[in-house]
Every structure is written in C-alpha cells, then in structure tokens.
Design an enzyme around this catalytic site. Structure first.
Site, short mmCIF file in Angstrom:
data_model
loop_
_atom_site.label_atom_id
_atom_site.label_comp_id
_atom_site.label_asym_id
_atom_site.label_seq_id
_atom_site.Cartn_x
_atom_site.Cartn_y
_atom_site.Cartn_z
N ASP A 44 6.44 8.94 -39.37
CA ASP A 44 5.50 9.17 -40.47
C ASP A 44 6.33 9.61 -41.68
O ASP A 44 6.91 10.70 -41.68
CB ASP A 44 4.51 10.27 -40.05
CG ASP A 44 3.60 10.71 -41.19
OD1 ASP A 44 3.72 10.19 -42.31
OD2 ASP A 44 2.76 11.60 -40.94
N SER A 54 4.91 -0.94 -57.20
CA SER A 54 3.80 -1.90 -57.36
C SER A 54 3.73 -2.27 -58.83
O SER A 54 4.18 -1.51 -59.70
CB SER A 54 2.48 -1.26 -56.94
OG SER A 54 1.38 -2.07 -57.32
N TYR A 92 -4.16 5.22 -56.82
CA TYR A 92 -3.05 4.40 -56.30
C TYR A 92 -2.02 4.13 -57.39
O TYR A 92 -0.81 4.33 -57.18
CB TYR A 92 -3.61 3.08 -55.75
CG TYR A 92 -2.54 2.15 -55.25
CD1 TYR A 92 -1.89 2.37 -54.04
CD2 TYR A 92 -2.17 1.02 -55.99
CE1 TYR A 92 -0.90 1.51 -53.59
CE2 TYR A 92 -1.18 0.16 -55.54
CZ TYR A 92 -0.56 0.41 -54.34
OH TYR A 92 0.42 -0.45 -53.88
N LYS A 111 2.08 5.07 -57.65
CA LYS A 111 3.17 4.09 -57.80
C LYS A 111 3.92 4.31 -59.10
O LYS A 111 5.12 4.02 -59.19
CB LYS A 111 2.60 2.66 -57.70
CG LYS A 111 2.07 2.32 -56.30
CD LYS A 111 3.19 2.40 -55.26
CE LYS A 111 2.75 1.87 -53.91
NZ LYS A 111 3.86 1.83 -52.93
N1 LIG Z 1 -0.54 -5.74 -50.40
C1 LIG Z 1 -0.60 -5.58 -51.73
O1 LIG Z 1 -1.45 -6.19 -52.41
C2 LIG Z 1 0.39 -4.68 -52.41
C3 LIG Z 1 0.53 -4.79 -53.81
C4 LIG Z 1 1.46 -3.97 -54.45
C5 LIG Z 1 2.24 -3.09 -53.73
N2 LIG Z 1 2.08 -3.01 -52.37
C6 LIG Z 1 2.94 -2.07 -51.66
O2 LIG Z 1 3.73 -2.79 -50.74
C7 LIG Z 1 4.11 -1.92 -49.66
C8 LIG Z 1 3.89 -2.63 -48.35
O3 LIG Z 1 2.50 -2.92 -48.23
P1 LIG Z 1 1.98 -4.14 -47.36
O4 LIG Z 1 1.21 -5.03 -48.26
O5 LIG Z 1 3.06 -4.71 -46.52
O6 LIG Z 1 0.91 -3.34 -46.48
P2 LIG Z 1 0.66 -3.30 -44.89
O7 LIG Z 1 -0.55 -2.43 -44.73
O8 LIG Z 1 0.64 -4.68 -44.34
O9 LIG Z 1 1.95 -2.53 -44.32
C9 LIG Z 1 2.19 -1.19 -44.60
C10 LIG Z 1 2.76 -0.53 -43.37
O10 LIG Z 1 3.03 0.86 -43.69
C11 LIG Z 1 2.69 1.63 -42.55
N3 LIG Z 1 2.43 3.01 -42.92
C12 LIG Z 1 1.30 3.54 -43.47
N4 LIG Z 1 1.42 4.88 -43.57
C13 LIG Z 1 2.66 5.19 -43.11
C14 LIG Z 1 3.35 6.41 -42.95
N5 LIG Z 1 2.79 7.58 -43.27
N6 LIG Z 1 4.61 6.37 -42.45
C15 LIG Z 1 5.18 5.19 -42.08
N7 LIG Z 1 4.55 4.01 -42.18
C16 LIG Z 1 3.31 4.01 -42.69
C17 LIG Z 1 1.47 0.94 -41.97
O11 LIG Z 1 1.28 1.31 -40.60
C18 LIG Z 1 1.82 -0.52 -42.17
O12 LIG Z 1 2.48 -1.05 -41.03
C19 LIG Z 1 3.30 -0.64 -49.85
O13 LIG Z 1 4.12 0.35 -50.44
C20 LIG Z 1 2.21 -1.05 -50.82
O14 LIG Z 1 1.75 0.04 -51.61
C21 LIG Z 1 1.19 -3.79 -51.70
#
Ligand SMILES: NC(=O)c1ccc[n+]([C@@H]2O[C@H](COP(=O)([O-])OP(=O)(O)OC[C@H]3O[C@@H](n4cnc5c(N)ncnc54)[C@H](O)[C@@H]3O)[C@@H](O)[C@H]2O)c1
Length: 270
Positions: free
Chosen positions: A64, A157, A169, A173
């Site tokens: 975590d 992001s 959010y 970021k």
């Molecule tokens: N998906 C989008 O549209 C988007 C857009 C911009 C930025 N992001 C960023 O991209 C990154 C990856 O997101 P994603 O789209 O792959 O999402 P995702 O939900 O597919 O993967 C995120 C992973 O982080 C893990 N996670 C959550 N809380 C955690 C913690 N406390 N400790 C360790 N792991 C933890 C989850 O279990 C999950 O496996 C994130 O930082 C997200 O904010 C995503």
C-alpha cells in the site's frame, strides 16, 4: 536489439492493472528486472507471472503506497531480490467515482474523507515512493560514487496540468506535477532525475466497466484531438523513455500523453 533498460532494476507501483501492468511488461521487454507492487497482492503476483511468461524476471509485492513503512519494505525486498534499485515508477493512483446516474461530483459536495483517501494514495503515495527511492539511491552512491544515478518517474495526469475533471482528483495530480518540478531541482546536484507522465483518458479498471463499454470508449476517444483514447501502453512507453538513458538530460518535466488534449482549445473548421 539492445534494451533501453538492460541490467536495470525497477519498481512499478499500481502494477496489478492498467498502466502499471503495461509498464512492467514494457520495462522487462527492455531488459529491466521488475518488482511489480500493488495494494492487491494477487494482481501484483499475476503481473509478475505475465512478465516471467514473456521471458523476463519479476517479483510480485503486496504494498500500500500510502503506508511509508510498507514502501520502505518494498524497496528493501526489491534490493534483497535483485541487488539494487535504478528506477522507481510511482504509478498507483485512484479517483472519486461518480454516484450511479450522476456526473462528476461537485467539489463542495465531496466528503473530506473521500478527498483524504485520494490524497493518501495520489500524493502521500508518491511522496513515500520518492523518499524511499532517494534513500536507496543515496546508499548506492555512498557505497560507490561512480555508480549510475537513480531515476524516478511518476504518473500524474493531464488533470495535473489543466483544469479537467474532478477538483479533488485534479488537485492531487497538480501536487504531483509541482512535486516533480521542485524535487527535480533539489535532486539535480546528486544526478538523480525525476519526471512525470501525464495521461488523459484511459479505459482501464480506473473507471470500472469502462474497458468493456464500447460507446463510452468511442466517446472518450473523440474527446482527444488525435481522435483516440490513451492506451496504457502509450503511457508505459513514455515512462520507459523517461526512465532510460535516452532522457539522461531531462528532469523536472511533466510529459503529456494525451493526444493533444492539453495543447489548447480546439477550434473547429466550419
Ligand atoms: N485511467 C485514466 O483515465 C487515467 C487518466 C489520467 C491519469 N491516470 C493515472 O494513471 C495511473 C494508473 O491508473 P490506471 O488507469 O492504470 O488505473 P487502474 O485502476 O487500472 O490501476 C491502478 C492500480 O493501482 C492500484 N492501487 C490503488 N491504490 C493503491 C495503493 N494504495 N497502493 C498500491 N497500489 C494501489 C490498484 O489496485 C490498481 O491495480 C494512476 O495514477 C491514475 O491516477 C489514469
């Protein structure tokens, strides 16, 4: 072909899904040994298995990122398994989901507990990852001043660059993008680099059900000037570049991976 991360040891957080899983596979394809870390230990292990099945080396670690002690243990476990640390990719992140049938939550209606939950992962998680990685990089430099310097990559992001989406959010970021710039200046003297990737919309598990909803994915794609949504692999490739020696003179950059979304306002031809 020479890999961009040959012989390097990398930690990827949030590695059980989406960008983190894609990054583990891409980093390993480019020669890195990878610690795939996620709060969901089974998914972290699954990613490590996928890397090994593809011919790479990986361990899965339940961690975590909001827990400083757990992140210290993650680095220690990685060093015990692979001998050192070269790349820390702080990628784990969460958002606030809309309530069923509602749009984005108004900031004024967002409970402080929800804001705290997001900040704990998106901001404290990155702080913990940076601190633990820097401590390890300093141990390595103390043992051998000529040792290659460490690299940090964060996932911020497009919402950390422009006003976009939910305020809780986006502000979390925004903390990551300014942390990246400020820490880059502080770390430059030690030769440690830090950069962020700033993705726009990706149909991952981030928004449950999005990956299977073709209409929602098409509409997400149309919101980006290049006409397609961001693939987790797009983000992983940007992180690979920033982590590699190709970016050896780049630090303090927040790189949009957004199909042009943050470039400006689209003016449509009549
Ligand atoms: N998906 C989008 O549209 C988007 C857009 C911009 C930025 N992001 C960023 O991209 C990154 C990856 O997101 P994603 O789209 O792959 O999402 P995702 O939900 O597919 O993967 C995120 C992973 O982080 C893990 N996670 C959550 N809380 C955690 C913690 N406390 N400790 C360790 N792991 C933890 C989850 O279990 C999950 O496996 C994130 O930082 C997200 O904010 C995503």
């Amino acid at each position: 072909m020479q890999g961009l991360l040959d012989g390097k040891i990398a930690i990827v957080t949030g590695a059980g899904s989406g960008v983190g899983r894609a990054a583990c596979l891409v980093f390993a394809q480019h020669g890195a040994k990878v610690a795939a870390a996620d709060v969901d230990g089974a998914n972290a292990e699954r990613t490590a298995t996928l890397v090994r099945e593809a011919g790479g080396e990986a361990i899965g670690v339940a961690c975590d990122v909001g827990d400083e002690t757990a992140v210290e243990a993650l680095v220690a476990r990685t060093v015990a398994a692979f001998g050192r640390l070269d790349v820390m990719y702080n990628n784990a992140g969460i958002t606030i989901l809309p309530k069923p049938g509602q749009g984005l939550r108004r900031f004024v209606d967002t409970d402080q507990a929800e804001i705290d939950r997001i900040y704990r992962v998106n901001v404290t998680g990155v702080i913990n990852g940076c601190k633990s990685a820097i401590r390890q990089f300093e141990r390595q430099a103390a043992a051998d001043p000529g040792d290659p310097k460490g690299v940090i990559v964060n996932t911020a992001s497009v919402a950390g660059l422009i006003g976009y989406g939910g305020t809780a959010y986006g502000s979390s970021k925004g903390a990551v993008t300014i942390l990246t710039r400020t820490l880059a200046i502080e770390l430059a003297e030690q030769g440690i680099r830090i950069n962020s990737v700033c993705p726009a919309g990706m149909p991952t598990n981030f928004i449950p059900g999005m990956g299977e909803n073709e209409a929602a994915k098409a509409s997400m794609g149309q919101a980006h000037p290049l006409g397609r949504y961001v693939d987790p692999a797009d983000c992983a490739h940007a992180a690979l570049f920033l982590a590699s020696d190709l970016a050896s003179n780049i630090t303090g950059v927040n790189l949009p991976v957004d199909g042009g979304l943050s470039a400006g306002v689209q003016v449509r031809k009549r």
